[in-house]
Structure formats: C-alpha cells, structure tokens
Scaffold this active site. Structure first.
Site, short mmCIF file in Angstrom:
data_model
loop_
_atom_site.label_atom_id
_atom_site.label_comp_id
_atom_site.label_asym_id
_atom_site.label_seq_id
_atom_site.Cartn_x
_atom_site.Cartn_y
_atom_site.Cartn_z
N GLU A 61 0.82 -1.06 0.03
CA GLU A 61 0.07 -0.05 -0.09
C GLU A 61 0.93 1.32 -0.09
O GLU A 61 0.88 2.00 0.84
CB GLU A 61 -0.86 -0.06 1.23
CG GLU A 61 -1.86 -1.35 1.19
CD GLU A 61 -2.99 -1.22 2.35
OE1 GLU A 61 -3.97 -1.85 2.19
OE2 GLU A 61 -2.54 -0.60 3.50
N GLU A 65 -6.65 -7.72 -0.87
CA GLU A 65 -7.23 -7.86 0.53
C GLU A 65 -8.85 -7.66 0.03
O GLU A 65 -9.13 -6.49 -0.35
CB GLU A 65 -6.53 -6.81 1.25
CG GLU A 65 -5.28 -7.00 1.56
CD GLU A 65 -4.81 -6.14 2.60
OE1 GLU A 65 -5.52 -5.15 3.22
OE2 GLU A 65 -3.34 -5.91 2.59
#
Length: 694
Positions: free
Chosen positions: A154, A317
C-alpha cells in the site's frame, strides 16, 4: 501512446487469503492450509510485514520459518505470493539510521511503533530495501509454491506527504532535472508574486510551515508530482531486482490505489498488473453526501478505477469481516450474504483473483478488531460458510469467467494533475467530487455501466473511442495535447461533457490569459462572460430546461459554481438557462456540434437531478436491457470475453430486502446451475451470474 494495458492473466478466477505464519504457532499451519483447500482456496499472500523476523540484526538473514510455511503450503496445493516487507522497517533500522524516518510538515520525525514511518528518498533506506529484496528473491526464486511478488504494501497509505531532510534534498534534485535553471523554476512557480523569488537552489524546499498554512499553489502541485515519482523510483529498485533474479518465473504487482501516486505509470513501467484492497464497509467511514447514499455499492466506482489500469486485476485484500484498529477505523460486521456479495462485486468489475483479508483475526497488535474469515476461537462461523459457498461456485464457473472484460459505453474522465491541484484549490477541487458522485449514483441506479478513464500523456485516441460518451466534469488544468485529443474524439462521433471551471489553467496551474473555458472554448463554442462561486449566502439558482414549462425550475438547481455562458458559434444549442438570480435567462447548459460528435458545457457542478435530466439526450444503453429488468437496488454488470463474445450478466442485490427481477428470456444462473425465466426473486445481498450466449 499507452501500450497494451498490463493485466492479470489467469485461467480461472482464483480465491485465497492473506496469511501470517510468523503470527501463529506452527502447530496451526497444517490444519489452516488443509481447511483453505477445503474451502476452494488456491493461493495465499505472506511476509509483507516480516522484515524484523527475516533480518533480526543488520546483515543477518533467516528464512527458516517461511521455508517451512511455504513447504507446508505447497504440500497442500497452495501457491504463494511473497510480499517484500519494506512497509515495516525493524526497530534496529530506524534506531541506527534515523535519516530513514519520514517527518511532518514541521520537520518532526515519525518514530517506530506503527508502519510506513519511513521516507522513499533516504539513500541508506533504499540500500537496505534493495538488500532484503535481493536476499528474499535469491532465497525463494526456485521454491515451487511461489508464483508472484507484491512490492511493499500500500504505497502512500497512512501518509502520502514526505518532509524528511532526504526528501527536501531529493526535491531540489528533481526540480533541477525538470527545470534546469532557477529562472525556469521561478517562472513555473510564479515566484515574482509576494517576492518569493529564489536565487540559489539551497533556498528551495518542500512546503514548510507558513502563515495561514498556505504555500505557493504551483509548488504544492509540483510536490505531488515529486512524491509520485519518488514512490515509483522506490518501487523500481525492488522491481528491477525481482526481474533480474526471478525473471519471468514469477509475476510482480503491488496493492492499493493511494493519493499522490500515478498508479498508471507505476503499473505500465514496473508491474505485470495492479492489485487492490477492497473494503466496501469503508463507505460507513467516508459516506456519500446527500440523500440515498450508495454505501457499499459505491465501492464499485473504486473498482472501476482499478480496472482503468488493469482490465483484469487481483484483489489482494477483500473484506471478510468487521474491521477496525484499536483506536481508529471501525466497521460493522457484514450482514449474512454481504461477504459473498462483495466478492462478486470485485469479480464483476474485473477481479480474476481475490484474497480475503485475513485468514484468521489477529489476537494482538493494532488490528485485533480487523476480523478475518476465522475468529480468534478458530471454530466454524458464518463467514467461513460463506467463503466455502463462493469457493464451491468458483470451482465450477471460474474458468468461464476468467479474462472476460467489464463492458461500458460511458467513461467518467479524470487526471492526476487536476486531482492533485484540486486538493489545494477550493475554486475547482470540491466540484469534481460532487459531480462524479452525481454521475456514478445516477448511472448505477439507471443500470448504465460506467468506466473510469484517466487521461495521461500516453492516452491514445483508440482508448477514448471505446466509449460513446465521456464525462470530464471539471478539468481546470487542460493541456493543449488533451484538448486536441478530445477534439479528435468528438470529430469522430464521440460525445464529451464538461462542467464549470473547465480549461482555465495550464500545466503549471497558472490561469490562462484568454476567455474561459480556455482551450475548451472553441470546442464548446461558448465563452464565460461572468461567474460566481455558489457558497454561503449565495444560493444555487434554479434551472429552466428550454422548451419545458417553468415548473421544472422547482426541482433543478445549478450547484457549486456558476459559469454564465455566452454563445460564440452558430452550431451551439442552448439546452438550459439559469432561472433565477441576476443572470436569469443566461445560458447554463449548451451543446456544440463538432464534426460527427457533440460537446456539452454545463456551467455548474452536476447533481443527480441534472444528470437524470440529461441522460435521454445522450442515448446511452441500459446494461443488458434485452435480458433483464431490475429495480434500482440492484447493480447490473456485464463481463464479456474479448475473443468469443460470450457474456456474463451479474445481478448484485445491495438491499437487505429481497427484490424481484424480470428476465426477458431464458438464461442460466452459473452459480446455481438453474435455468431461469420470467420473474425471479433475488435474496437479500443475493448474486446471480447469468450466462448469455452471443
């Protein structure tokens, strides 16, 4: 010209989970992996936060735990994605090399104790990241379970601004390469204003504290470009090492779309495809403005942004349970059926690989409330049963769906410069969020599929010509290249819609000394003779649609900003006028014929009522209208194989109530295998995937 989009190429839609062997007793692994396979999982992600285990002391590496974990996964037929652990530098690293820490605007360093507390430009941090990446790649390159790598985790999450000493120094170097001379920099930043002129490079910094917290706006725009370039160059170090060591044996990706990062360029230059982290319950934290919000359904728009980079992608995710940290971010439990719904939401929008976050909820750390499929007790629960249902369904239909592409006739257009400039500029930035929300909410409920399209310097005309309509709401910054590209699209038969504040800035963020809307004026056939911000004591005026009774003005308002238009071309038709305030009777919405196409200019921010009023003008097709009628609560999406033409119609019920669909001909629901026709009741949070042959 942007080349062929980097995309995930899987032979079937795959299901998996994020797994952290370093957090669990080794006696749990075999049972965990066995149960994953029983649920239909075939892939796991590991190691993206495990730097402290892998390198407990500087230069001392140990991979034994992950050797055993990967061996166990392989025994159970699970493939593995390895994450480089550079999002979480160990305590020894930041203690010994404090220059690796990021800092606040005020220059206060962040400290060890969370994650993403480093900066991208510290030479020593880049060296240490390169070393752990190379050590991992060399060690695991031949492991039979490994199929891919995730760089970092991320990028630009948690914090997307950087003010360490290393960043200030790197920013100067970046500016010297871009502008070559201080004279060119001073001109680009307009530093003659307020006597901000620089006479030596060492005077130049990233933003620092200023009165009213208001730095030079042109500097602020360049900072975001610099941050994006810094993140890409940081990722490039790891990508180059992985390409060198593992070659074509494994693919390379990274996860997330975060601020101040050109994810299109990142993917085009470094990755095999982009991955995303999908948490639809974030809609409860960042709700829609206005009545009748989309909530979790709004996440479909985020997935459209991912699809604009990679038509088929990985969701690294996927939300599987209630979420939250100990002290921030709290999301309610998904209702029965929502986890499955959200999984198919991702798949409908292009995901060919979905990994649930996480396999089991952590029992310690900041994320003890970020629940996974399994609860702490490790006993069966309804989320496990839902995952099993999805696994069983994808085992039967995954091969048919894989590599089919989402289908849309309209794209909502944006670009990085306007997003970054609009964060600081209140005279155009807030308009975009309002207009985009109005378009996506209206199109969703009218069952008109939309893509996200990001204009870059590499965008080619063929990318635009895939769409009948382009909505580019408020491009304050409009380059000559972009204006020329849009003209070519319109001349070839396309339709373009602009909103207020279009075209008046150049690439430096300077306003052009020409009539608004600047480079779009000749395209739209109008100029702006007056304007006003709609804010505070200045109310939104009513609109009158030409040819209709004035009563329509009771419901149609021109929000946000008002450009009062003057018609400059014989080919322009006025569609709506302002119906109140001192500019009543002046044009508010126009359309201009350009070649075989049309260009609309709306002198305000779009709202849902105006979008709904405009839709009949645009001739857009309702998705799968020849097959299905659905109520507004249901999203309809089509994925179609680019070669065979075989189509798959997704019906996603976001309502907690059952809804009735009307099928106009007999089709097969691939998930159940049942033939369906006529009226069909879809359960709360239910999903159908209907097979339509061409």
């Amino acid at each position: 010209m942007r080349g062929v989009a980097k995309t995930l190429k899987e032979k079937t839609v795959r299901l998996g989970a994020c797994y952290y062997p370093e957090q669990w007793d080794e006696t749990l692994w075999e049972d965990d992996f066995r149960r994953m396979r029983e649920l239909g999982f075939s892939i796991i992600r590991v190691a993206e936060f495990a730097w402290a285990y892998m390198e407990p002391e500087e230069g001392m590496f140990r991979f034994d735990l992950f050797d055993r974990a990967l061996d166990a996964a392989h025994r159970h037929g699970l493939q593995v994605i390895l994450g480089t652990p550079t999002a979480t530098p160990p305590a020894w690293l930041t203690h010994r090399y404090a220059e690796t820490l990021n800092a606040t605007l005020e220059g206060i360093p962040y400290r060890h104790g969370m994650r993403r507390h480093y900066n991208y430009n510290s030479p020593v941090y880049r060296q240490l990241c390169a070393r752990i990446t190379r050590e991992m790649a060399e060690h695991f390159k031949d492991h039979p379970a490994v199929v891919g790598w995730q760089i970092d985790n991320e990028l630009n999450c948690e914090v997307n601004v950087f003010y360490s000493d290393a960043d200030h120094a790197a920013f100067r170097g970046w500016l010297e390469r871009k502008y070559d001379t201080l004279d060119a920099l001073n001109k680009a930043w307009g530093t003659v204003f307020w006597s901000q002129t620089y006479t030596a490079w060492e005077q130049v910094h990233l933003s620092r504290p200023t009165p009213a917290n208001s730095p030079n706006p042109h500097q602020a725009l360049d900072e975001k470009r610099f941050i994006s370039d810094s993140a890409i160059e940081f990722a490039r170090i790891q990508a180059d090492i992985l390409r060198e060591v593992v070659g074509e044996r494994h693919w390379v990706t990274t996860n997330g779309l975060f601020g101040h990062l050109d994810s299109h360029r990142l993917t085009d230059e470094l990755l095999d495809f982009i991955s995303y982290d999908s948490y639809p319950q974030f809609s409860s934290i960042y709700p829609d403005e206005g009545p009748d919000p989309l909530l979790d359904r709004k996440w479909s728009w985020n997935l459209s942004g991912v699809r604009s980079i990679s038509p088929n992608f990985c969701v690294m995710e996927q939300q599987s349970g209630p979420g939250g940290w100990v002290n921030r971010i709290s999301m309610a439990s998904p209702r029965p059926g929502q986890m499955r719904l959200w999984t198919y939401q991702s798949i409908a929008h292009g995901a060919d690989m979905v990994l649930y976050f996480r396999w089991r909820t952590a029992t310690f750390g900041s994320e003890i409330y970020w629940h996974g499929i399994n609860d702490y007790h490790n006993r069966p629960n309804r989320r496990v049963r839902e995952a099993a249902r999805v696994g069983e369904e994808l085992a039967r239909v995954g091969e048919k769906l894989a590599q089919s592409r989402y289908e849309a006739d309209v794209a909502i257009v944006g670009d990085y410069d306007n997003v970054w400039d609009g964060e600081f500029d209140e005279w155009h930035g807030p308009l975009t969020a309002k207009s985009v929300s109005a378009w996506i909410k209206t199109l969703q409920r009218e069952h008109i599929a939309a893509d996200s399209l990001t204009l870059t310097g590499e965008t080619a005309l063929d990318e635009l010509r895939r769409y009948r309509v382009l909505v580019y709401p408020h491009p304050a910054i409009l380059t000559e290249a972009a204006a020329t590209l849009l003209r070519s699209y319109a001349e070839a038969g396309g339709t373009v819609l602009f909103g207020a504040r279009t075209g008046y800035k150049n690439e430096f963020g300077h306003t052009r000394m020409m009539p608004f809307p600047g480079l779009a004026a000749s395209l739209c056939g109008v100029t702006v003779e007056d304007f006003t911000l709609i804010k505070g004591t200045v109310p939104a005026p009513s609109l009158h649609w030409i040819g209709e009774e004035s009563s329509s003005a009771d419901t149609l308002k021109a929000d946000g900003f008002n450009d009062i238009l003057s018609v400059e071309s014989d080919g322009v038709k006025v569609i709506a006028e302002y119906a109140s305030d001192y500019y009543a009777g002046k044009p508010a919405l126009t359309v201009n014929s350009v070649g075989q196409g049309r260009v609309y200019y709306y002198g305000a921010a779009f709202n849902e009522a105006v979008v709904r009023k405009l839709l009949p003008e645009l001739g857009l097709r309702t998705t799968a209208a020849d097959v299905i009628d659905a109520p507004a609560e249901v999203e309809i999406a089509v994925r179609r194989h680019p070669e065979s033409g075989e189509a798959f119609i997704f019906a996603l019920n976001y309502s907690r109530e059952p809804v009735t669909l009307h099928l106009k001909r007999s089709v097969v629901d691939l998930l159940s295998g049942n033939s369906l026709e006529g009226n069909v009741v879809l359960e709360p949070y239910g999903v159908l995937v209907l097979n339509e042959c061409p």
